[in-house]
Design an enzyme around this catalytic site. Sequence first.
Site, PDB file in Angstrom:
ATOM      1  CB  SER A 124      34.995  44.292  33.549  1.00 45.39           C
ATOM      2  OG  SER A 124      35.276  45.657  33.021  1.00 45.39           O
ATOM      3  CE1 TYR A 148      40.197  42.921  32.918  1.00 48.33           C
ATOM      4  CE2 TYR A 148      38.928  44.789  32.407  1.00 48.33           C
ATOM      5  CZ  TYR A 148      39.297  43.752  33.130  1.00 48.33           C
ATOM      6  OH  TYR A 148      38.566  43.698  34.393  1.00 48.33           O
ATOM      7  CE  LYS A 152      37.751  40.224  34.264  1.00 48.19           C
ATOM      8  NZ  LYS A 152      37.887  39.449  35.484  1.00 48.19           N
TER       9      LYS A 152
END
Length: 343
Positions: A124, A148, A152
């Site tokens: 991402s 989040y 990643k």
Amino acid sequence: MKVLLTGGLGFIGSHTAVALAAAGHEPVLFDNLSNSSPTVVKRVSQITGRSVSCVIADVRDASAVRKAMDDERVEAVVHFAALKAVAESVSSPLSYHANNVGGLLSLLEAMDDVGVRDIVFSSSATVYGEPHELPIDENHPTSAVNPYGRTKLICEQILSDLTRGSGEWRVSLLRYFNPVGGHPSGLIGESPLGKPNNLMPLLVRAAQKTGSGAHLSVFGTDYPTTDGSAVRDYVHVVDLAEGHVAALDRLATGDALQIYNLGTGRGTSVLELLAAFEKANNVAVPHVSAPRRDGDVAAMFASVDKAQRELGWRAQRGIEEMCLDSWLFATKSHSDLGGALPV
């Protein structure tokens, strides 16, 4: 080549399954149904004109992953399965690390056991954190600003370590910007279970006026952007899926670790996307201003020169097509994006 797609029934996974089949590969779907419907298997089969294998299991179950790869004689993996909502990750960081990092570790353990060491990883643009400059290229410093993005980034570091520690692993890290849209058949698209977190399904719900007083909340109208709303690089999910095929095909050549941005290279604000959606679909979308969300940044859009140069890939579909295909899926496939797709 047989390719295992973890999270293969999800939004991006299902479209990538279609793209892989179109390119002559054989997708094997693997999903725990936490944010997807088993109906997607039938729909992918209908689009591709072939029966598609699917295993219902959790990627954190290494034995289930190992069995699926053995049974299906898998040769490579595209790893999508993960939790992905920024705001939710801020309130529930433990579950995000357990799912996203723990899931990758279980998958890699199973892959290593069966000797499958080619993987395309769904990363991402959040790994870039607060942008230092725009557009963002692959050499931009990484520094996630929310849990989040941090999961990643940790996953990227694990995969990078694998390629340095062994000459056997080949890894492609694909840093997505903002996928939207749907397949032009209207059979598959973005259909999150429960309350959606991404902009397009929220926009669609507001356009459908589902529920009492349904409207779109525009989170942040005081950003230092042209109209005050956040700017993102929206990319059509079919273009994104084709990028995965290009990345998979390139794994056999080049460096053991390959990193690519997948976006359009153009920024579009939330209010601009809203206006484009209304115009393309001739609908009114009720909306209100709301405070900024924790973990969001003002503007992000990609430099995609490297993907074009090394993968021969560039996004072909524009904002209007993204809006049209999103609305087609919502109106053709089912009446409530928050529920399971109809059989």
